[in-house]
Design a protein around this motif. Sequence first.
Motif, PDB file in Angstrom:
ATOM      1  N   TYR A  85      -1.884  -7.180  -0.469  1.00 30.25           N
ATOM      2  CA  TYR A  85      -2.011  -6.048  -1.373  1.00 30.25           C
ATOM      3  C   TYR A  85      -2.552  -6.502  -2.730  1.00 30.25           C
ATOM      4  O   TYR A  85      -3.361  -5.820  -3.346  1.00 30.25           O
ATOM      5  CB  TYR A  85      -0.647  -5.361  -1.543  1.00 30.25           C
ATOM      6  CG  TYR A  85      -0.779  -3.963  -2.077  1.00 30.25           C
ATOM      7  CD1 TYR A  85      -1.288  -2.939  -1.266  1.00 30.25           C
ATOM      8  CD2 TYR A  85      -0.427  -3.661  -3.379  1.00 30.25           C
ATOM      9  CE1 TYR A  85      -1.438  -1.657  -1.763  1.00 30.25           C
ATOM     10  CE2 TYR A  85      -0.567  -2.378  -3.873  1.00 30.25           C
ATOM     11  CZ  TYR A  85      -1.078  -1.383  -3.053  1.00 30.25           C
ATOM     12  OH  TYR A  85      -1.235  -0.114  -3.537  1.00 30.25           O
ATOM     13  N   GLN A  86      -2.091  -7.710  -3.152  1.00 29.27           N
ATOM     14  CA  GLN A  86      -2.555  -8.242  -4.436  1.00 29.27           C
ATOM     15  C   GLN A  86      -4.044  -8.534  -4.453  1.00 29.27           C
ATOM     16  O   GLN A  86      -4.687  -8.412  -5.486  1.00 29.27           O
ATOM     17  CB  GLN A  86      -1.826  -9.555  -4.745  1.00 29.27           C
ATOM     18  CG  GLN A  86      -0.478  -9.371  -5.389  1.00 29.27           C
ATOM     19  CD  GLN A  86       0.141 -10.740  -5.651  1.00 29.27           C
ATOM     20  OE1 GLN A  86      -0.478 -11.610  -6.251  1.00 29.27           O
ATOM     21  NE2 GLN A  86       1.352 -10.934  -5.174  1.00 29.27           N
ATOM     22  N   VAL A  87      -4.592  -8.980  -3.333  1.00 27.21           N
ATOM     23  CA  VAL A  87      -6.006  -9.374  -3.342  1.00 27.21           C
ATOM     24  C   VAL A  87      -6.925  -8.186  -3.103  1.00 27.21           C
ATOM     25  O   VAL A  87      -8.137  -8.310  -3.109  1.00 27.21           O
ATOM     26  CB  VAL A  87      -6.327 -10.480  -2.311  1.00 27.21           C
ATOM     27  CG1 VAL A  87      -5.512 -11.717  -2.598  1.00 27.21           C
ATOM     28  CG2 VAL A  87      -6.096 -10.001  -0.891  1.00 27.21           C
ATOM     29  N   LYS A  88      -6.348  -7.023  -2.921  1.00 33.00           N
ATOM     30  CA  LYS A  88      -7.135  -5.836  -2.573  1.00 33.00           C
ATOM     31  C   LYS A  88      -8.293  -5.577  -3.546  1.00 33.00           C
ATOM     32  O   LYS A  88      -9.396  -5.257  -3.133  1.00 33.00           O
ATOM     33  CB  LYS A  88      -6.219  -4.619  -2.530  1.00 33.00           C
ATOM     34  CG  LYS A  88      -6.909  -3.365  -2.082  1.00 33.00           C
ATOM     35  CD  LYS A  88      -5.992  -2.174  -2.199  1.00 33.00           C
ATOM     36  CE  LYS A  88      -6.779  -0.914  -1.913  1.00 33.00           C
ATOM     37  NZ  LYS A  88      -6.000   0.292  -2.140  1.00 33.00           N
ATOM     38  N   GLY A  89      -8.033  -5.721  -4.850  1.00 36.69           N
ATOM     39  CA  GLY A  89      -9.068  -5.426  -5.831  1.00 36.69           C
ATOM     40  C   GLY A  89     -10.250  -6.375  -5.744  1.00 36.69           C
ATOM     41  O   GLY A  89     -11.380  -6.012  -6.053  1.00 36.69           O
ATOM     42  N   LYS A  90      -9.985  -7.621  -5.282  1.00 37.74           N
ATOM     43  CA  LYS A  90     -11.038  -8.636  -5.310  1.00 37.74           C
ATOM     44  C   LYS A  90     -11.842  -8.666  -4.019  1.00 37.74           C
ATOM     45  O   LYS A  90     -12.984  -9.094  -4.004  1.00 37.74           O
ATOM     46  CB  LYS A  90     -10.409 -10.014  -5.528  1.00 37.74           C
ATOM     47  CG  LYS A  90      -9.757 -10.157  -6.888  1.00 37.74           C
ATOM     48  CD  LYS A  90      -9.065 -11.505  -7.004  1.00 37.74           C
ATOM     49  CE  LYS A  90      -7.959 -11.460  -8.037  1.00 37.74           C
ATOM     50  NZ  LYS A  90      -6.845 -12.334  -7.704  1.00 37.74           N
ATOM     51  N   THR A  91     -11.230  -8.263  -2.952  1.00 37.57           N
ATOM     52  CA  THR A  91     -11.910  -8.435  -1.671  1.00 37.57           C
ATOM     53  C   THR A  91     -11.537  -7.295  -0.723  1.00 37.57           C
ATOM     54  O   THR A  91     -10.610  -6.535  -0.991  1.00 37.57           O
ATOM     55  CB  THR A  91     -11.544  -9.804  -1.055  1.00 37.57           C
ATOM     56  OG1 THR A  91     -12.123  -9.887   0.235  1.00 37.57           O
ATOM     57  CG2 THR A  91     -10.057  -9.981  -0.905  1.00 37.57           C
ATOM     58  N   THR A  92     -12.297  -7.188   0.339  1.00 34.90           N
ATOM     59  CA  THR A  92     -11.990  -6.187   1.347  1.00 34.90           C
ATOM     60  C   THR A  92     -11.164  -6.856   2.435  1.00 34.90           C
ATOM     61  O   THR A  92     -11.471  -7.976   2.824  1.00 34.90           O
ATOM     62  CB  THR A  92     -13.294  -5.660   1.962  1.00 34.90           C
ATOM     63  OG1 THR A  92     -14.147  -5.269   0.897  1.00 34.90           O
ATOM     64  CG2 THR A  92     -13.043  -4.490   2.878  1.00 34.90           C
ATOM     65  N   VAL A  93     -10.123  -6.206   2.878  1.00 30.07           N
ATOM     66  CA  VAL A  93      -9.255  -6.836   3.865  1.00 30.07           C
ATOM     67  C   VAL A  93      -9.320  -6.064   5.186  1.00 30.07           C
ATOM     68  O   VAL A  93      -9.174  -4.851   5.201  1.00 30.07           O
ATOM     69  CB  VAL A  93      -7.787  -6.867   3.390  1.00 30.07           C
ATOM     70  CG1 VAL A  93      -6.909  -7.556   4.413  1.00 30.07           C
ATOM     71  CG2 VAL A  93      -7.664  -7.543   2.040  1.00 30.07           C
ATOM     72  N   VAL A  94      -9.583  -6.793   6.264  1.00 28.00           N
ATOM     73  CA  VAL A  94      -9.463  -6.192   7.587  1.00 28.00           C
ATOM     74  C   VAL A  94      -8.303  -6.900   8.241  1.00 28.00           C
ATOM     75  O   VAL A  94      -8.303  -8.127   8.318  1.00 28.00           O
ATOM     76  CB  VAL A  94     -10.729  -6.433   8.429  1.00 28.00           C
ATOM     77  CG1 VAL A  94     -10.508  -5.989   9.865  1.00 28.00           C
ATOM     78  CG2 VAL A  94     -11.900  -5.688   7.839  1.00 28.00           C
TER      79      VAL A  94
END
Lengths: 305, 254
Positions: A177-186
């Motif tokens: 959830y924390q990295v959401k702003g920096k990258t797209t997560v699948v």
Amino acid sequence: MDILSVEHLSKNFGANKIIEDLTFSVQEHSIFGFIGQNGAGKTTTMKMVLGLLKPTSGNITVCGEHVTYGETKTNKYIGYLPDIPEFYGYMKPYEYLKLCGEITGLSSEKIKSKSEELLTLVDLDKANKKIGGFSRGMKQRLGIAQALLNEPKLLICDEPTSALDPIGRKEILDILYQVKGKTTVVFSTHILSDVERICDHIALLHGGKIALSGTLSDVKSKHKQDGLLIEFASQTDTRAFLDAPQLVPYITNVEQNNTRLILHTQDVQKLEVAVIAIISERHLLPIKFEVLEPTLESLFMEVVK
Amino acid sequence: MKAYIAFTKKEFCENLRTYKLFIMLCVFLLLGLMNPITAKITPQLLKSLMPEGMNITIMEPTALDSWAQFFKNVPQMGLSVLVIVFSGIMANEFSRGTLINMLTKGLSRKVVILSKFTMTTIIWTLSYALCFAATYAYTIYFWSSEGVSNILLSVFSLWLFGILLLAIILLGGVLFKNNYGVLLFTGGFVVALMLLNLSSTIQKYNPITLASSNMALLTNNMFVSDFTMPIVICVITIIASIGSAIMIFNKKQI
């Protein structure tokens, strides 16, 4: 912009069709939940995106570039966390990240600062021992750190939480959830509560095809359940309520379990109005009154059935 | 290039920390020490084992006996150890899935093969050099080196055959996903070379000469020119094996 798009992808293992004409796309800066039963083909699809498996037919693009089997240039955009990440057990976390960084071609200062930042993020900065002695959860967290090392535009996680205890799962989800702003997560999973907790887009894979997809709220509203739950304190109240003739035109079916009733209908709003009218007219006080929301679980069961 | 250096360093770290380097160096140092000593004490050993009153004449051992031990022990024991130690070099990475992280980081598959080939070659060279140095030092200490010709070419030939085996191990490694497959493949390769040696036409070109006829070269029963073709064929086979290992690995589903 679509970070990942998959068009008419098929994959057979011999005569066994795993993926059949699969089409979906993932938008930038979303957390995309890829849901499916064990053996639905989630890992197979991800491995094809990474160029590790050869698609039988179809087309995959990552950041607008075509994915080719074997050596693929698109992997520079991707960070990948395998379902069971395996590391060289004789290395320490810092050494492992250094190796990964050198392979991707990062400068040594960048590797150093990035390793420190990521190991702090995944709470392994003090675990200065050989990876061979790590627990499942620690390995999973180190897996995320190595996947994020080259600041990927797309982070692919294959069932990152499946084998972990509740605390480990929460930690992984928090990091994602924390990295959401920096990258797209699948991320693929069969644990539906995880999806509900962090995903904004979902796709449900069943029988080699996408059975359901869209934003989580869209999917839920499209499959709005047709029910009201109402519970009374006593059997007399329950009977008095059910006797009301005003209910009849709206109700398609009633499930009764002691004093708890589930009323099924075509139109929840009209039924709600009617129910409120009845209880106020007859002075019946329910102890519980609820519009039934569709859960991901009920959608899942509906599709898989 | 940076990735190649990084992955080769990782290979070194692996061989060091999993004790493969240590095992190789120990085994080959031991072999190197054994060769001259066995040659030296065999006659005394035989004498002491003879029943009293019996007499046989045993020739005084020479430097050639020491080298005979070297060219018997290294091809048999040494190369077997080499193959066993490195048989899992690809299989372990496949079965544990450790390569997936590396490859999805953009590590080229060619680099994996070349790094592994580089590191195993370095370890084999070091171990072999240690073995040779030990045997050489004791041999000239015990005896004069008279009557021993072409020692360098002979030693080089066996070294080159070791490299050939390493290339075959890597090729087997990408063909089979477990180390028994690799052992069988490498064993099969050596047996095939031995069988081919039965034909006198092929014999002239057969790389197995490099590991089996070294003594003939030392005693001038064979000449340098007899080794030229096997060396050429050996180098070609090494290049072809590594080349096909890379090509097959590029097409392999992981």
